[in-house]
Design a protein around this motif. Sequence first.
Motif, short mmCIF file in Angstrom:
data_model
loop_
_atom_site.label_atom_id
_atom_site.label_comp_id
_atom_site.label_asym_id
_atom_site.label_seq_id
_atom_site.Cartn_x
_atom_site.Cartn_y
_atom_site.Cartn_z
N ILE A 8 0.86 -1.19 0.00
CA ILE A 8 0.00 0.00 0.00
C ILE A 8 0.89 1.24 0.00
O ILE A 8 1.66 1.46 0.94
CB ILE A 8 -0.96 0.04 1.20
N ALA A 9 0.80 2.01 -1.08
CA ALA A 9 1.53 3.27 -1.21
C ALA A 9 0.62 4.38 -0.70
O ALA A 9 -0.38 4.71 -1.34
CB ALA A 9 1.92 3.50 -2.67
N CYS A 10 0.95 4.94 0.44
CA CYS A 10 0.08 5.91 1.09
C CYS A 10 0.40 7.36 0.77
O CYS A 10 -0.34 8.27 1.14
CB CYS A 10 0.13 5.72 2.60
N SER A 11 1.50 7.59 0.08
CA SER A 11 1.89 8.96 -0.25
C SER A 11 0.98 9.55 -1.31
O SER A 11 0.58 8.86 -2.25
CB SER A 11 3.33 8.99 -0.76
N ASN A 15 5.55 9.84 -7.30
CA ASN A 15 7.01 9.72 -7.40
C ASN A 15 7.70 10.03 -6.07
O ASN A 15 8.86 10.39 -6.04
CB ASN A 15 7.54 10.65 -8.50
N GLY A 16 6.96 9.86 -4.99
CA GLY A 16 7.50 10.17 -3.66
C GLY A 16 8.50 9.13 -3.18
O GLY A 16 8.65 8.05 -3.76
N ASN A 17 9.16 9.45 -2.11
CA ASN A 17 10.21 8.59 -1.56
C ASN A 17 9.67 7.29 -0.99
O ASN A 17 10.24 6.22 -1.23
CB ASN A 17 11.00 9.36 -0.51
N THR A 18 8.56 7.36 -0.26
CA THR A 18 8.01 6.11 0.28
C THR A 18 7.44 5.25 -0.84
O THR A 18 7.51 4.02 -0.77
CB THR A 18 6.93 6.37 1.35
N THR A 19 6.90 5.88 -1.87
CA THR A 19 6.40 5.11 -3.01
C THR A 19 7.55 4.37 -3.67
O THR A 19 7.42 3.20 -4.04
CB THR A 19 5.68 6.03 -4.02
N ARG A 20 8.68 5.03 -3.80
CA ARG A 20 9.88 4.37 -4.37
C ARG A 20 10.26 3.15 -3.54
O ARG A 20 10.61 2.09 -4.09
CB ARG A 20 11.04 5.37 -4.44
N LEU A 21 10.17 3.27 -2.23
CA LEU A 21 10.53 2.15 -1.36
C LEU A 21 9.57 0.97 -1.50
O LEU A 21 9.99 -0.18 -1.58
CB LEU A 21 10.59 2.61 0.11
N VAL A 22 8.26 1.25 -1.55
CA VAL A 22 7.30 0.15 -1.65
C VAL A 22 7.38 -0.50 -3.03
O VAL A 22 7.21 -1.72 -3.14
CB VAL A 22 5.86 0.59 -1.28
N ASP A 78 -1.08 -12.41 2.83
CA ASP A 78 -0.18 -13.10 3.75
C ASP A 78 0.87 -12.14 4.30
O ASP A 78 1.33 -12.28 5.43
CB ASP A 78 0.53 -14.25 3.04
N ARG A 79 1.25 -11.18 3.48
CA ARG A 79 2.24 -10.17 3.86
C ARG A 79 1.71 -8.80 3.47
O ARG A 79 1.13 -8.63 2.40
CB ARG A 79 3.59 -10.40 3.17
N LEU A 80 1.95 -7.82 4.32
CA LEU A 80 1.54 -6.45 4.06
C LEU A 80 2.77 -5.56 4.12
O LEU A 80 3.55 -5.63 5.08
CB LEU A 80 0.51 -5.99 5.09
N ILE A 81 2.95 -4.75 3.09
CA ILE A 81 4.03 -3.76 3.07
C ILE A 81 3.36 -2.40 2.92
O ILE A 81 2.77 -2.10 1.88
CB ILE A 81 5.03 -4.03 1.94
N LEU A 82 3.42 -1.61 3.97
CA LEU A 82 2.75 -0.31 4.00
C LEU A 82 3.80 0.78 4.03
O LEU A 82 4.66 0.79 4.91
CB LEU A 82 1.83 -0.23 5.22
N ALA A 83 3.72 1.69 3.06
CA ALA A 83 4.69 2.78 2.95
C ALA A 83 3.99 4.11 3.11
O ALA A 83 3.06 4.42 2.35
CB ALA A 83 5.40 2.71 1.60
N ALA A 84 4.41 4.90 4.10
CA ALA A 84 3.76 6.18 4.37
C ALA A 84 4.78 7.24 4.74
O ALA A 84 5.69 6.98 5.52
CB ALA A 84 2.75 6.01 5.50
#
Length: 193
Positions: A8-11, A15-22, A78-84
């Motif tokens: 989940i890309a919360c930004s 093209n934000g930094n957390t979006t890049r990470l997720v 099964d796995r959640l990756i949340l970037a905010a």
Amino acid sequence: MSLSVLGIACSPRRNGNTTRLVIEAMETAKAEGHATELVYLSDLKINPCQGCGACSAKGICVIKDDIPKLQEKLIRADRLILAAPIFMMGLNAQTKILIDRMQTFWALKYLHHQTLINPSGYERIGLFLATAGTKKPDVFECAERSIKTLFHMLDIQYAPPCLYKGIDQAGEINEHPTAIEDVRKATQVLLIS
């Protein structure tokens, strides 16, 4: 074993930094052979919780928007990756609205005693990715408390997060000496846990 990995890309910035990470995390999971889906909160119609208490009766929210579709994905993952990103020393508004709208899950779990997971399924684990413009030592404290609470309510184990201070302008995360590799490694650990 193939896992279902929800990102989940919360930004609000595509093209934000957390979006890049997720995106990096999801590419790592896909390369490892897992089923992945990345949701951008900015693409969804999500309204804030009205605090009406209607969800306490049956665990169903009266607001008609995209949250029920996202909740189905959260239940199946099964796995959640949340970037905010961090705004004003806490989670940005989009992430906070998402968390507040999970009140229906709280009602189902604690008032109606219903499980949110398949008892025969994999242990659910989540990874929190965040960036903050400031370098204050406690910048991630409030955000982590909210994310840990969300994960606990969803029966998701909180994995060691990837948190980066002093990252503000779009693209700055690419200049961080370890961030991208940190996220790759954290995702790989998440997938074998």
